[in-house]
Enzyme design. Structure first.
Site, mmCIF file in Angstrom:
data_model
loop_
_atom_site.group_PDB
_atom_site.id
_atom_site.type_symbol
_atom_site.label_atom_id
_atom_site.label_comp_id
_atom_site.label_asym_id
_atom_site.label_seq_id
_atom_site.Cartn_x
_atom_site.Cartn_y
_atom_site.Cartn_z
ATOM 1 N N CYS A 50 0.835 -1.202 0.000
ATOM 2 C CA CYS A 50 0.000 0.000 0.000
ATOM 3 C C CYS A 50 0.870 1.252 0.000
ATOM 4 O O CYS A 50 2.090 1.161 0.037
ATOM 5 C CB CYS A 50 -0.946 0.013 1.188
ATOM 6 N N CYS A 53 3.404 1.457 2.771
ATOM 7 C CA CYS A 53 4.620 0.654 2.558
ATOM 8 C C CYS A 53 5.583 1.407 1.647
ATOM 9 O O CYS A 53 6.777 1.485 1.915
ATOM 10 C CB CYS A 53 4.292 -0.679 1.894
ATOM 11 N N ASP A 450 1.156 -33.771 -2.117
ATOM 12 C CA ASP A 450 2.366 -34.121 -1.399
ATOM 13 C C ASP A 450 2.042 -33.885 0.076
ATOM 14 O O ASP A 450 1.172 -33.092 0.400
ATOM 15 C CB ASP A 450 3.492 -33.194 -1.869
ATOM 16 N N ASP A 633 5.259 -29.027 -3.036
ATOM 17 C CA ASP A 633 6.106 -27.863 -2.812
ATOM 18 C C ASP A 633 7.597 -28.150 -2.906
ATOM 19 O O ASP A 633 8.370 -27.286 -3.233
ATOM 20 C CB ASP A 633 5.818 -27.250 -1.451
ATOM 21 N N ASP A 637 9.259 -32.764 -5.436
ATOM 22 C CA ASP A 637 7.959 -32.836 -6.114
ATOM 23 C C ASP A 637 8.017 -32.236 -7.508
ATOM 24 O O ASP A 637 7.095 -32.366 -8.289
ATOM 25 C CB ASP A 637 6.896 -32.045 -5.335
#
Lengths: 757, 51
Positions: A50, A53, A450, A633, A637
């Site tokens: 935003c 930030c 997974d 992840d 995988d």
């Protein structure tokens, strides 16, 4: 800290406990020289979102010494910092102190998206030309005659030339490219239709004819370019976001030369036989053998196993694993291109073949569409020639057929729906790589998960915190902040560091635990056998037995468990409800898998799988005629993610895994998976509806054109109406998405409450 | 008829002005960070888009 950035305080803790910060050598390696002693470093900061930030970051970085300027790009969530001098200003640390985790992002020269600006420029030119020509055409339709009409036609012809050359170039090039390679694509009928229409109109204008088709040919380009730009924006947006997420692979390593000199080398220049110094908190860049030091390694990326592995000299280590507790010296046994990481990439490329056969709906339709359009137009020409023998009339009508079948509704039908759908998903924290991913997801009937890191968070969590004496928990918490070990982080996350005990010294014993001395006693937090040297408790506990001891006597025991990902059970329930069968594949033991499977209500699971085993399982399923969705992840995988029909990875996944996956979800909740499925299915439904609209439109319009009744006015109205209808239909997805967003917001709100409680 | 002779060029000129304005904005990088531009309006300071 500002309003937003949820979890920013947590990020602060992570920085304090020493998360992996890129070293200044690494920053220098990734930055690019702008000449004149000026350097630019691009950082990816995923938590910026935003105005607050932007301002916080730009002001704070701007105040740093030697920093010339800092600029936040909110769309790509990047910060580019320009700095002077030889030494790298501490901007990563400064960002960390503000609560923003930053990751290095390799600067690319010519980073800007050329194709997009070309497309947008073409849309602008085509829009300008189409608007002006339309204006003139309306005057002609409403009755301009004689010299006025000719003047209008000539002006139109003049406006159309640059529009065709500039905006049409995109189609001409693509059509020529396809024809040269003996292929056919949707650009061929567009290029032929547009140029024929222009030539014919010019002929009409020269001979003072009644009708000219300049408006049709240019507005056709305009609509098609809109569709193409939307398509491009969607793919590119998701791609930059995926690229911008944290990068886990090491950029380089400190090399110890035989003469004792130390050099920081990029990963590509590391050769077998070199000695590398790996500090605690760094990733191991290439496969190697440990020659000195003991430590704990986080191998979760490579094997999916979340408990750290204790290593000692002589053992082999794989590229990509994270060194947690002690410094190591390793000897490289393979160059980066021959390492475990590279092996995974190869396995992944080999597995990708299955997906390459997939053709996008738009391509499949246009493959049928283009020959049909040409044949119809050609048959019309032959028919009118045979009946009337008037070639001029025959060509005019054939062109009208080509124009009226303009695939602009078709050209818009697919991308507009996908853009709207991708936007919905993006708002719910899901990023889509490209439109074909949504098309593929809509067709799945099996979902394969997974275990570690996907169904579970892959981070140990303290489960018996309530039964531990709070004072002891506080001591343990104080000690734990000095370590990066996952168990330490779990303890530190639970305890409120009280600081009642002033420790004189805290040392970490790699592979064993942390020792602290203070006020005459020795505290140890770590393995039962090492910490409790005076306690006669014997055997180790279920989870390796982590204890806190005071002078060798156990004062607290800690039990850890891997936490399930939020909403995992609900997500699996929703998937089953949607008619998808769920399976779990894991490299973990049967016992651990069974426990998780039972908790989640998953009936089928296969434990103890190697990366290639997961691929094989997916291939078997595919051979049985199933369309498989893979959710995973780890690095292990990654080949499976590529092998599956479609794949989803959490944002915490390995970099390479995120690249292999079609979707990436940014939030913790696993409900992202059924949501993505739902939106994709709805999008697929709307796309088919849109294609049906386009076909019905043609079924009505083409006979009119073939019979020679298509005036330019009619063609233009019909064309625009079909396009508007298609866009309107696509926007119906909007309403659906809004509800889903609301649900997720409510969920996020609730979990935020439970965090703060 | 005579009015058309100068109205049409005027219309085309104005349109071309619009297009070139747009292309200039595109080249100078004003479409690089649309989300950022939407938020920056809330920040109270002088601010120039970066090339």
């Amino acid at each position: 800290m500002s309003c937003c950035a949820p979890g920013a305080e947590m990020a602060l803790d992570l920085v304090n406990t020493g998360s992996v910060l890129p070293s200044s050598q690494e920053i220098r390696l990734a930055s690019r020289s702008l000449g004149d002693d000026l350097h630019q470093t691009d950082l990816s900061v995923p938590t910026v979102h935003c105005a607050g930030c932007i301002q916080t970051i730009e002001t704070a970085l701007g105040k740093l010494d030697r920093v010339e300027s800092a600029r936040v790009n909110l769309s790509t969530k990047r910060v580019s910092v320009r700095w002077r001098g030889d030494e790298v200003p501490p901007f990563v640390v400064a960002l960390g102190r503000l609560g923003y985790q930053a990751h290095l992002f390799p600067s690319e020269v010519g980073d800007k998206d050329r194709t997009l600006s070309d497309l947008i420029r073409a849309v602008a030119v085509a829009g300008f030309a189409a608007g002006n020509i339309m204006l003139l055409s309306v005057s002609v339709w409403s009755g301009a005659e004689g010299a006025t009409r000719d003047l209008f036609h000539w002006v139109s012809a003049l406006i159309a030339i640059p529009a065709l050359a500039f905006a049409g170039g995109i189609f001409f090039r693509s059509a020529w490219n396809a024809l040269r390679h003996g292929r056919m694509n949707m650009d061929v009928p567009i290029a032929v239709g547009v140029s024929l229409a222009y030539a014919m109109s010019l002929y009409e204008t020269i001979n003072h004819g009644d009708h000219a088709y300049f408006d049709a040919s240019v507005s056709l380009l305009f609509f098609l370019l809109i569709g193409r730009t939307l398509d491009h924006v969607m793919r590119e947006r998701a791609r930059t976001a995926v690229k911008g997420l944290s990068q886990l692979a090491a950029h380089g390593a400190m090399v110890l030369r035989s003469d004792g000199a130390r050099d920081y080398l990029p990963v590509g220049e590391i050769e077998p036989g070199m000695r590398l110094l790996i500090a605690a908190g760094e990733r191991i860049p290439v496969d190697g053998k440990i020659i000195q030091g003991t430590s704990d390694l986080d191998c979760s990326l490579a094997s999916g196993e979340s408990t750290p592995k204790n290593v000692a000299p002589g053992e082999a280590v794989q590229a990509g694993v994270l060194n947690l507790t002690g410094p190591l010296t390793i000897e490289a046994t393979a160059a980066a291109k021959d390492s475990f990481l590279a092996e995974m990439v190869r396995l992944m490329e080999a597995a990708e073949g299955g997906r390459a056969h997939y053709r996008r709906i738009a391509d499949r339709v246009s493959a049928l569409y283009a020959p049909v359009v040409h044949l119809t137009a050609f048959a019309t020409f032959l028919g009118w020639m045979a009946v009337t023998g008037d070639w001029h009339r025959a060509i005019t009508i054939a062109i009208a057929v080509l124009i009226i079948t303009c695939p602009c509704a078709l050209g818009l039908a697919v991308p507009i729906v996908q853009v709207v759908a991708a936007r919905r998903l993006f708002e719910n924290g899901i990023m889509v790589k490209d439109g074909s991913a949504m098309e593929r997801l809509a067709t799945i009937d099996t979902a394969v998960f997974d275990k570690t890191g996907t169904l579970t968070l892959g981070q140990p969590r303290l489960v018996n915190a309530s039964s531990i004496d709070p004072a002891m928990l506080a001591v343990a918490g104080d000690m734990a902040t000095h370590s990066r070990h996952p168990f330490s982080k779990a303890i530190a996350g639970f305890a409120h560091p009280g600081g009642q005990y002033k420790f004189d010294a805290v040392t970490e014993h790699p592979g064993f635990g942390i020792e602290a001395t203070g006020a005459g006693s020795t505290w140890r937090l770590g393995r039962r056998g090492w910490a409790g040297w005076r306690a006669r408790t014997g055997g180790e506990g279920k989870h390796g037995g982590t204890v806190l001891t005071k002078d060798g006597f156990i004062v607290a025991t800690f039990d850890f468990e891997d936490a399930l990902r939020a909403d995992a059970k609900a997500a699996i329930g929703q998937l089953s409800h949607a008619g998808v069968s769920v399976e779990m594949l894991s490299g973990d033991t049967a016992g651990a898998c069974g426990e998780v499977a039972e908790m989640l209500g998953v009936k089928d699971f296969v434990p103890c799988l190697l990366p290639s085993g997961k691929v094989e399982r997916i291939e078997t399923l595919a051979k049985d005629g199933h369309k498989v969705l893979m959710v995973g992840d780890g690095l292990n995988d990654t080949p499976a993610l590529s092998a599956a029909h479609v794949s989803i990875a959490p944002a915490t996944a390995a970099d390479i895994g995120r690249n292999a996956a079609d979707f990436v979800f940014l939030r913790e909740s696993l409900l992202a998976v059924p949501l993505a499925l739902d939106v994709s299915r709805k999008a697929g439904h709307l796309i088919r509806q849109n294609i049906a609209i386009a076909i019905v439109y043609n079924a009505v319009a083409v006979p009119i054109a073939i019979l020679g009744h298509a005036t330019p006015l009619l063609a233009a109205i019909a064309m625009s109406a079909s396009s508007v209808l298609v866009i309107g239909n696509a926007l119906r997805l909007h309403g659906f998405g809004a509800n889903a967003t609301l649900q997720v917001i409510q969920k996020v709100g609730r979990s935020a409450v439970s965090y703060s409680a | 008829m005579t009015t058309l002779l100068y109205l049409i060029p005027v219309a085309l000129f104005l349109g071309a002005l619009g297009v070139s304005g747009f292309v200039w904005a595109l080249r100078s990088g004003q479409y690089e960070d649309l989300d950022g531009a939407a938020e920056r309006i809330l920040i109270d300071r002088d601010d120039k888009p970066e090339r």
